[in-house]
Design a protein around this motif. Sequence first.
Motif, PDB file in Angstrom:
ATOM      1  N   GLY A   1       0.875  -1.261  -0.413  1.00 26.07           N
ATOM      2  CA  GLY A   1      -0.450  -0.087  -0.459  1.00 26.07           C
ATOM      3  C   GLY A   1       0.708   1.238  -0.381  1.00 26.07           C
ATOM      4  N   HIS A   2       1.744   1.751  -0.158  1.00 31.08           N
ATOM      5  CA  HIS A   2       3.016   2.267  -0.067  1.00 31.08           C
ATOM      6  C   HIS A   2       2.629   2.954  -1.679  1.00 31.08           C
ATOM      7  N   MET A   3       2.951   2.460  -2.722  1.00 28.01           N
ATOM      8  CA  MET A   3       3.368   3.092  -3.748  1.00 28.01           C
ATOM      9  C   MET A   3       3.071   1.573  -4.888  1.00 28.01           C
TER      10      MET A   3
ATOM     11  N   GLY B   1       2.565  -1.137  -6.541  1.00 23.15           N
ATOM     12  CA  GLY B   1       3.683  -2.237  -6.957  1.00 23.15           C
ATOM     13  C   GLY B   1       4.381  -2.511  -5.754  1.00 23.15           C
ATOM     14  N   SER B   2       4.052  -1.916  -4.845  1.00 29.05           N
ATOM     15  CA  SER B   2       5.014  -2.200  -3.318  1.00 29.05           C
ATOM     16  C   SER B   2       4.815  -3.244  -2.922  1.00 29.05           C
ATOM     17  N   ALA B   3       5.201  -4.089  -1.812  1.00 32.86           N
ATOM     18  CA  ALA B   3       5.382  -5.566  -1.918  1.00 32.86           C
ATOM     19  C   ALA B   3       5.863  -5.879   0.007  1.00 32.86           C
ATOM     20  N   GLN B   4       4.316  -6.614   0.299  1.00 33.78           N
ATOM     21  CA  GLN B   4       5.612  -7.287   1.613  1.00 33.78           C
ATOM     22  C   GLN B   4       6.063  -8.451   0.812  1.00 33.78           C
ATOM     23  N   ILE B   5       6.809  -9.494   1.625  1.00 33.99           N
ATOM     24  CA  ILE B   5       7.412 -10.894   1.895  1.00 33.99           C
ATOM     25  C   ILE B   5       6.955 -11.595   2.885  1.00 33.99           C
ATOM     26  N   TYR B   6       6.616 -12.337   2.542  1.00 38.71           N
ATOM     27  CA  TYR B   6       6.397 -13.436   3.895  1.00 38.71           C
ATOM     28  C   TYR B   6       6.851 -14.577   2.686  1.00 38.71           C
ATOM     29  N   VAL B   7       8.165 -15.281   4.285  1.00 37.77           N
ATOM     30  CA  VAL B   7       8.748 -16.169   3.873  1.00 37.77           C
ATOM     31  C   VAL B   7       8.652 -17.220   4.719  1.00 37.77           C
TER      32      VAL B   7
ATOM     33  N   TRP C   1      -1.640   1.834   5.929  1.00 38.77           N
ATOM     34  CA  TRP C   1      -2.125   1.039   6.643  1.00 38.77           C
ATOM     35  C   TRP C   1      -3.066   1.424   5.451  1.00 38.77           C
ATOM     36  N   PHE C   2      -3.520   2.557   5.372  1.00 41.00           N
ATOM     37  CA  PHE C   2      -5.445   2.975   5.104  1.00 41.00           C
ATOM     38  C   PHE C   2      -4.717   3.123   3.516  1.00 41.00           C
ATOM     39  N   LYS C   3      -5.616   3.126   2.504  1.00 42.35           N
ATOM     40  CA  LYS C   3      -5.438   2.548   1.237  1.00 42.35           C
ATOM     41  C   LYS C   3      -5.431   4.737   0.301  1.00 42.35           C
ATOM     42  N   LEU C   4      -4.032   4.636  -0.561  1.00 40.01           N
ATOM     43  CA  LEU C   4      -4.092   5.058  -0.362  1.00 40.01           C
ATOM     44  C   LEU C   4      -4.635   5.623  -2.287  1.00 40.01           C
ATOM     45  N   ARG C   5      -4.875   6.797  -3.231  1.00 44.22           N
ATOM     46  CA  ARG C   5      -5.714   6.048  -4.213  1.00 44.22           C
ATOM     47  C   ARG C   5      -4.633   5.607  -5.594  1.00 44.22           C
ATOM     48  N   THR C   6      -3.154   5.501  -6.277  1.00 48.71           N
ATOM     49  CA  THR C   6      -2.513   4.895  -6.804  1.00 48.71           C
ATOM     50  C   THR C   6      -1.717   3.668  -6.049  1.00 48.71           C
ATOM     51  N   ALA C   7      -2.101   3.190  -5.038  1.00 49.71           N
ATOM     52  CA  ALA C   7      -1.082   2.066  -4.566  1.00 49.71           C
ATOM     53  C   ALA C   7      -2.587   0.990  -4.969  1.00 49.71           C
ATOM     54  N   GLU C   8      -2.064  -0.388  -4.533  1.00 47.63           N
ATOM     55  CA  GLU C   8      -3.103  -1.437  -4.243  1.00 47.63           C
ATOM     56  C   GLU C   8      -3.036  -0.813  -2.993  1.00 47.63           C
ATOM     57  N   LYS C   9      -3.891  -2.075  -2.559  1.00 47.74           N
ATOM     58  CA  LYS C   9      -4.627  -1.891  -1.148  1.00 47.74           C
ATOM     59  C   LYS C   9      -4.270  -2.536  -0.122  1.00 47.74           C
TER      60      LYS C   9
ATOM     61  N   ASN D   1       2.513   8.301   2.305  1.00 46.77           N
ATOM     62  CA  ASN D   1       2.479   6.722   1.874  1.00 46.77           C
ATOM     63  C   ASN D   1       3.016   5.684   2.961  1.00 46.77           C
ATOM     64  N   HIS D   2       3.489   5.902   4.076  1.00 43.74           N
ATOM     65  CA  HIS D   2       4.542   5.007   5.356  1.00 43.74           C
ATOM     66  C   HIS D   2       2.983   5.871   6.146  1.00 43.74           C
ATOM     67  N   ALA D   3       2.286   4.137   6.823  1.00 44.26           N
ATOM     68  CA  ALA D   3       2.168   4.157   8.055  1.00 44.26           C
ATOM     69  C   ALA D   3       2.466   5.618   9.080  1.00 44.26           C
ATOM     70  N   ASP D   4       1.677   6.169  10.224  1.00 43.52           N
ATOM     71  CA  ASP D   4       1.898   6.693  10.831  1.00 43.52           C
ATOM     72  C   ASP D   4       1.974   5.712  12.212  1.00 43.52           C
ATOM     73  N   PHE D   5       2.240   6.491  13.398  1.00 49.34           N
ATOM     74  CA  PHE D   5       2.712   5.287  13.871  1.00 49.34           C
ATOM     75  C   PHE D   5       1.785   4.432  15.035  1.00 49.34           C
TER      76      PHE D   5
END
Length: 284
Positions: A71-73, A75-81, A96-104, A232-236
């Motif tokens: 949700g940062h921009m 294509g931004s991804a987290q990885i689960y391994v 956390w919150f949805k931006l208009r131009t990033a995936e939720k 585009n970062h989570a706040d606290f």
Amino acid sequence: MIIHGIGLDTSAKVAFQSHAHTDHFVNGDVIFSTRATKFLSHLKKGGFYKAVPFGKGFYIGDYKAKLYPAGHMLGSAQIYVEFDEFSLLYTGDVKWFKLRTAEKSRFRRADVLIIEATFGVPMYNFPSPKGVEKGLVAFVESSLDRGKTPTIYANQIGKAQEILKILEVHGYSVRTSRNIIKVAKIYEKFGIKFKNIDKDGEVLLREFRVPKVGNFLSELYVSGFGNLKLSNHADFWELMKIVEKVRPEKIYTVYGYAKEFAKILRGFGYDADPLHTGVGLGKL
Ligand SMILES: [Zn+2]
């Protein structure tokens, strides 16, 4: 950091790159990322990127993995391994919150969570995305009323496209730089269209630079640290929601307020420590 030989936003033979901001660029024999991150990174660097869709299982080195939207921009991804001894979720830069131009963004449970802490202290309590948009529109209107060109400064990749989209939704045409347009063209390949780019646009959107003191009446610096808190970062508080969702047994914090955020998390009863990039996970 490199964990069991896998580089997480760190150069290694086998590496994962979470998104296309230059401070997360990596090199390696193979770099796993989303397709959007691959395309956006290739504007600035080479490298063999292996694109993986969100939610699809794949092997990174010897380990099973999956990408989740951060949700940062775009294509931004987290990885689960799934390592032998524990499962890991690494957030990269995250929202956390949805931006208009990033995936939720989506979050899943994991034994170990490595989470960014750019804004990891409670004083960072950003307004809601709707509230930020109101602030942006108010700035544009008041500048136009005074006969000034509203000038907005934002990060060339990600933030500028988010601003473009917000301005489009509110009916403003925008004149902007070639670099910002180049990135916007890649966004368009992924279905995010911009109909308001115009060389005679009423709003001027420029690449971020250090603010010039005294120009704040007609210039707006868009950043969690700037004078419009569109981040585009989570706040606290968003970070805390993410932690609750992942329910990890162990938390490592990285970037920004890593030390402070880990201390606060310990106060809430979590097992948390700051992790310095480049260092492994100790006994893990
Ligand atoms: Zn970033």
